[in-house]
Each structure stands twice: as C-alpha cells, then as structure tokens.
Design a protein around this motif. Structure first.
Motif, PDB file in Angstrom:
ATOM      1  N   ASP A  70      30.404  35.320  48.495  1.00  0.00           N
ATOM      2  CA  ASP A  70      30.237  36.630  47.867  1.00  0.00           C
ATOM      3  C   ASP A  70      31.270  36.761  46.743  1.00  0.00           C
ATOM      4  O   ASP A  70      32.446  37.045  46.978  1.00  0.00           O
ATOM      5  N   ILE A  71      30.825  36.550  45.519  1.00  0.00           N
ATOM      6  CA  ILE A  71      31.737  36.515  44.367  1.00  0.00           C
ATOM      7  C   ILE A  71      32.420  37.865  44.172  1.00  0.00           C
ATOM      8  O   ILE A  71      33.622  37.947  43.858  1.00  0.00           O
ATOM      9  N   ASN A  72      31.713  38.943  44.331  1.00  0.00           N
ATOM     10  CA  ASN A  72      32.302  40.274  44.116  1.00  0.00           C
ATOM     11  C   ASN A  72      33.427  40.547  45.112  1.00  0.00           C
ATOM     12  O   ASN A  72      34.498  41.056  44.743  1.00  0.00           O
ATOM     13  N   ARG A  73      33.205  40.243  46.381  1.00  0.00           N
ATOM     14  CA  ARG A  73      34.263  40.430  47.378  1.00  0.00           C
ATOM     15  C   ARG A  73      35.443  39.516  47.111  1.00  0.00           C
ATOM     16  O   ARG A  73      36.603  39.889  47.301  1.00  0.00           O
ATOM     17  N   LEU A  74      35.157  38.306  46.651  1.00  0.00           N
ATOM     18  CA  LEU A  74      36.237  37.369  46.353  1.00  0.00           C
ATOM     19  C   LEU A  74      37.093  37.879  45.196  1.00  0.00           C
ATOM     20  O   LEU A  74      38.335  37.801  45.249  1.00  0.00           O
ATOM     21  N   ASN A  75      36.458  38.415  44.179  1.00  0.00           N
ATOM     22  CA  ASN A  75      37.209  38.910  43.017  1.00  0.00           C
ATOM     23  C   ASN A  75      37.969  40.200  43.344  1.00  0.00           C
ATOM     24  O   ASN A  75      39.179  40.304  43.129  1.00  0.00           O
ATOM     25  N   ASP A  76      37.233  41.196  43.855  1.00  0.00           N
ATOM     26  CA  ASP A  76      37.827  42.524  44.025  1.00  0.00           C
ATOM     27  C   ASP A  76      38.746  42.611  45.240  1.00  0.00           C
ATOM     28  O   ASP A  76      39.784  43.286  45.191  1.00  0.00           O
ATOM     29  N   GLY A  77      38.376  41.939  46.321  1.00  0.00           N
ATOM     30  CA  GLY A  77      39.153  42.089  47.544  1.00  0.00           C
ATOM     31  C   GLY A  77      40.250  41.074  47.736  1.00  0.00           C
ATOM     32  O   GLY A  77      41.127  41.259  48.586  1.00  0.00           O
ATOM     33  N   PHE A  78      40.230  40.006  46.941  1.00  0.00           N
ATOM     34  CA  PHE A  78      41.232  38.962  47.165  1.00  0.00           C
ATOM     35  C   PHE A  78      41.933  38.526  45.885  1.00  0.00           C
ATOM     36  O   PHE A  78      43.160  38.611  45.773  1.00  0.00           O
ATOM     37  N   LEU A 141      39.301  30.672  53.600  1.00  0.00           N
ATOM     38  CA  LEU A 141      38.938  32.086  53.506  1.00  0.00           C
ATOM     39  C   LEU A 141      37.436  32.224  53.755  1.00  0.00           C
ATOM     40  O   LEU A 141      36.631  31.579  53.081  1.00  0.00           O
ATOM     41  N   ASN A 142      37.071  33.042  54.716  1.00  0.00           N
ATOM     42  CA  ASN A 142      35.665  33.231  55.049  1.00  0.00           C
ATOM     43  C   ASN A 142      35.142  34.482  54.347  1.00  0.00           C
ATOM     44  O   ASN A 142      35.329  35.605  54.811  1.00  0.00           O
ATOM     45  N   ILE A 143      34.506  34.280  53.198  1.00  0.00           N
ATOM     46  CA  ILE A 143      33.917  35.393  52.435  1.00  0.00           C
ATOM     47  C   ILE A 143      32.471  35.009  52.134  1.00  0.00           C
ATOM     48  O   ILE A 143      32.101  34.712  50.989  1.00  0.00           O
ATOM     49  N   PRO A 144      31.608  34.991  53.140  1.00  0.00           N
ATOM     50  CA  PRO A 144      30.241  34.484  52.933  1.00  0.00           C
ATOM     51  C   PRO A 144      29.359  35.477  52.208  1.00  0.00           C
ATOM     52  O   PRO A 144      29.587  36.695  52.231  1.00  0.00           O
ATOM     53  N   ASP A 145      28.367  34.945  51.546  1.00  0.00           N
ATOM     54  CA  ASP A 145      27.348  35.764  50.919  1.00  0.00           C
ATOM     55  C   ASP A 145      26.319  36.137  51.991  1.00  0.00           C
ATOM     56  O   ASP A 145      25.745  35.254  52.626  1.00  0.00           O
TER      57      ASP A 145
END
Length: 509
Positions: A70-78, A141-145
């Motif tokens: 999930d690119i958005n979560r990776l950018n904004d949350g991390f 880091l587990n940030i799956p789409d």
C-alpha cells in the motif's frame, strides 16, 4: 598487464561465493544489498528501491514490490514521519536499528532479519525491507495492499437458513471469520508455507484438547512432506495428503461456509485454510457427512431427519437406478408386472440399441449437458443445459434413437444426484454409476450385486486420517448414531459429536 577488478565484478564474485549457502548474510553496504536483491529479482519491473536519509545524515533504503504494498500508507504513515526526525547521535549501527524498530516504526509486524534469503522471501510476501548503511540487518515492515473481494454468500453452497458470509481468497480474513465464531484461546491456528515456487501460506486450525493429537501430528507430517513447485488451490493439498488418492469417495471435506468449519472444529476435527482460495478443507470425515448439511442443525429436528432419509434414498437411486433398469429390461423381465413389461417393450420396439448402450449414451449426454451448463456464462448456462436436455431428449425419442422410459430414468437420476449436498460425494456417485451399468448389462442383477458388495468392502476399508469411514455404523457406536441416521433434538444431544472413540483408538496404536 593485469586488469584491475571493478566494483561490480568484485560484488559479483562475492555473490558467487555466497551462493553455495542459503543462509548468506546481508551486506553492510546499501549498494551491495541493492545489487544482490536486483540480481535476485532480475527482470522484475515492479521491484522498487527508495533511498533516503534519517536523522539528517544516516543513509537508508526501502525495498519492496510495488504491486503488493500500500503505497499511500507507506508514504504517509511511515516514510514522511521518519524523514522528519531530528538529528540524533548513535554509537553503532545496531543502535539505529534498535531505535527504528522500538520507537520510530509505527508498524505492528516489524521484525529484524539478517539473511539474504529471508530478505527475498519477505519481499515476495508483500513486506517492505528497511536497510541502514553500515548495518548487516534489515527491518521488515508489513504494509500490504488490501487486495481482496468483499465478503458475500457462498456460490457453491446454497444458504437457506444461517450465516450468509462465505470464505474468500484472503487467508487472514478467513481466519478472522472462524475466530469470530469460536472465541476461545484453545482455538489454535498454525501457519506454514508449502510449494517451493508459489510459497503458498496455509493455516492449520484446531481446538486444543478436542482434536486428537495424533490426527494433528499426522496432518502436519503430510503437509510437510509435500514436494511441489506450486500449490495454487486447496485441491492440490486434498489430493496430496489423502490416504486413498485412488478412491472415488472423498476422505477430506471442502466447504466455503465458516459456520460449517466452526461446527467441525467443535466436533474435534482439523481445518486446513489456504491462501488464494475460498475452499477450506476439513478432516477427518466419514461417509455420512457427504449427506449432511450444517443447516440440519438450524431447523426442526423432525424435518431435518426427513431430509436426511430423503438424501439417503435419492443417493441410492442416483447410484443404482440406471443399472437396475438395464438389468431388469435385459435379463429379468419376469420381475415386472405384465402391463409394465408390455409398455416397456412397446417403447423399445423401434430403438436400435440394447438397453445398456442406450443408457450409457443418455448418461454421457446428461453429464456433458451438465458440464456445459457449469462452464458457460451464468446467464445462459442454465438455460442452455435445461433447454438442450428437453430438445435433444424429445427429438431423440421421436426419431426412435432412444426410448421414452430411459429419458425418465436418466432425468430422475440427475435430479437424485442434485440432492447430494456435497460435490465430492455427488462426483463419486456419478463415477461409480458407469461401471455399474456395464456390469448390470453384462451379468444382470448378479453383476449389480457384485459391484455393490465391492463398494461396501471398499467403504469398510477406507480411513480418513485413521478414522473409519463408516463409523459410527461400522463398527457400531450407538451414541454416535443419534446424529447419523436421524437428527435427535438438542435436548438429547447437548454437544456435537466428537471423535473421542477414534482418538482413543489412534492413541492406543
């Protein structure tokens, strides 16, 4: 003149030296780690590498597969919060890794790895790797789409009464559906991966102290022994771990219904969930579960008992009706009333084929029409199969190719097979119907009796992970019969049937 080795050649030599072992360590250089991973993922255009600095001066690198994260979560949350951290002094790279994992990484599943093969495995599973310069470790880091369809009613099992949510292709969601129904810490779910190429995640679910430990250990042993490149569906697993792969009868149940799996776990069975498929496997089972549904326990016990006997009757008709017709019309006409025998003889007078060949032609045609109805698009599949059967049958009777009685026999047989609730049992009946027709047309009722006796002997010898296939009827267990031939009221059946007897039998071996 000796040529000086360039940096890429030195790295390639280093990789060749480490290739002989599957436990090669990560490099302390970001460039070396990047080169090694790019070599592993050659021609993978979705591999993403993002380099940046933390604490203003420490180089870091993120590596992941773009389609799985999930690119958005990776950018904004991390990524953005991490790059905004103020300068901090560290004594060693290990302190950087420790601080990132414990204080700055807002991800629940964040582990530290130090092996190159582990890094590749975590990447293909949809995780992101965080590398730090001068450190031979990485953080996962587990940030799956969230790629999955919405929960909906099972399309393979009609729901009349009960929950209408079915399993989907996401393993974690399927596990959650079971957890919502069985809320006890005794429900255990153990994950493992099978398939050397596909690396399919599966989960073994059971309730501790209810499922026999010998059955659990045997299932784990058989799953661990699977040597396949890919496991794309639970049907692979069903065939590979079966005790009797050449038997037409299913010794492992498959279902899309979470309530069915939950009820089976409470009974002391074991469930096998596989990622990428909505079908969940249940073991061990007996013959009788092929004719029962979970809805039998949601309705009045008198009506449920009537439906069970109706299924048993029509399962017998689906198996034996065509062969009985062939045997009687070919060898045993004296068993029929005179008026019925004359009517059948008049209907068959213009038919050029013997009864056995006529029946086989109609059975093969019916199976072909049913398969065509399944494979065609849903809006036209049912229409074509029904209209095709009517048109072909009527035209064949008028042309004198087949007789009208055989159309009735085959139609009743098809309807009877639809009453069997589990597809695996229905398929077994359909397969056995053909050799029974052949032997009935060759030896009459004697051939039919011989086939039925052979089937009975086969069923008596079948086992599902050590549990006898005909239990509790053979051997007789009167306490278990109250949930096989009949469905007694809940006041007489406080608990669902458990395999305690089979558990003692297995543990005494």
């Amino acid at each position: 003149m000796r040529r000086k080795r360039t940096m890429p050649e030195q790295l390639e030599k280093k990789l060749e030296e480490l290739k002989s072992t599957n436990e090669s360590e990560l490099f302390d250089s970001l460039d070396d780690n990047e080169a090694a991973l790019r070599k592993t993922f050659t021609s993978c255009s979705d591999l993403m590498v993002r380099k940046f600095h933390v604490f203003d001066s420490i180089p870091c690198m993120l590596v992941f597969l773009e389609v799985l994260v999930d690119i958005n979560r990776l950018n904004d949350g991390f990524l953005i919060p991490l790059m905004a951290q103020e300068t901090v002094q560290f004594d060693s790279p290990a302190q950087i890794i420790e601080r990132l994992q414990s204080k700055l990484v807002p991800i629940v599943k964040a582990n530290i790895i130090d092996k190159m093969n582990d890094a590749a495995q975590h990447i293909v599973k949809g995780e992101t790797l965080l590398f730090v310069q001068s450190c031979k470790q990485a953080i996962t880091l587990n940030i799956p789409d969230p790629m999955h369809r919405e929960l909906q009613e099972p399309n393979m099992e009609a729901v009349i009464r009960g929950p209408r949510l079915g399993f989907i292709e996401k393993l974690d969601i399927n596990m959650a559906l079971i957890r919502h129904r069985i809320r006890t810490p005794q429900l255990k779910m153990e994950k493992m991966s099978i398939g050397s190429v596909s690396q399919t995640d599966i989960a073994i679910a059971y309730i501790e102290n209810r499922a026999p430990q010998t059955v659990i250990d045997e299932i784990k042993k058989r799953l661990a022994a699977i040597e396949m490149d890919s496991i794309l569906e639970s049907g692979y697993i069903e065939e590979l771990i079966s005790e009797h792969p050449y038997s037409p009868f299913p010794v492992i149940q498959s279902t899309q219904r979470p309530d069915s799996v939950s009820a089976s776990l409470i009974e002391g069975k074991v469930a096998i969930l596989s990622d990428g498929t909505p079908m969940v496997l249940i073991a061990p089972i007996t013959l009788w579960y092929g004719f029962q549904t979970v809805e039998d326990y949601y309705m009045n016990f008198i009506f449920a008992t009537m439906l069970r006997w109706l299924r048993y009757l029509f399962a017998f008709l689906a198996l034996c009706l065509p062969s009985i017709y062939v045997a009687i019309t070919t060898f045993h006409n004296e068993m029929l009333p005179t008026s019925l025998a004359l009517s059948l003889a008049a209907a068959r007078e213009v038919v050029p084929f013997p009864a056995m060949l006529e029946t086989l032609i109609m059975e093969v045609t019916f199976e072909a029409l049913r398969e065509a109805g399944v494979r065609l698009p849903r809006p036209v599949g049912q229409t074509i199969s029904i209209v095709g059967a009517l048109v072909i049958g009527q035209a064949a009777v008028q042309a004198g190719i087949i007789s009208a009685p055989i159309v009735i026999i085959v139609s009743l047989t098809g309807i009877a097979s639809f009453l069997i609730p589990h597809p695996g049992m229905s398929q077994a009946v359909s397969i056995l119907r053909f050799p029974m027709i052949l032997l009935a047309g060759t030896f009459g009722l004697y051939g039919l009796s011989a086939v039925l006796l052979a089937i009975l002997i086969h069923l008596v010898n079948l086992r599902s992970f050590g549990v006898l296939y005909l239990s509790p009827l053979a051997p007789v267990n009167f306490s278990g019969l109250k949930d096989v031939l009949v469905r007694v009221p809940w006041s007489s059946m406080k608990k669902r049937q458990q395999y305690l007897q089979q558990k003692r039998e297995l543990e005494n071996k």
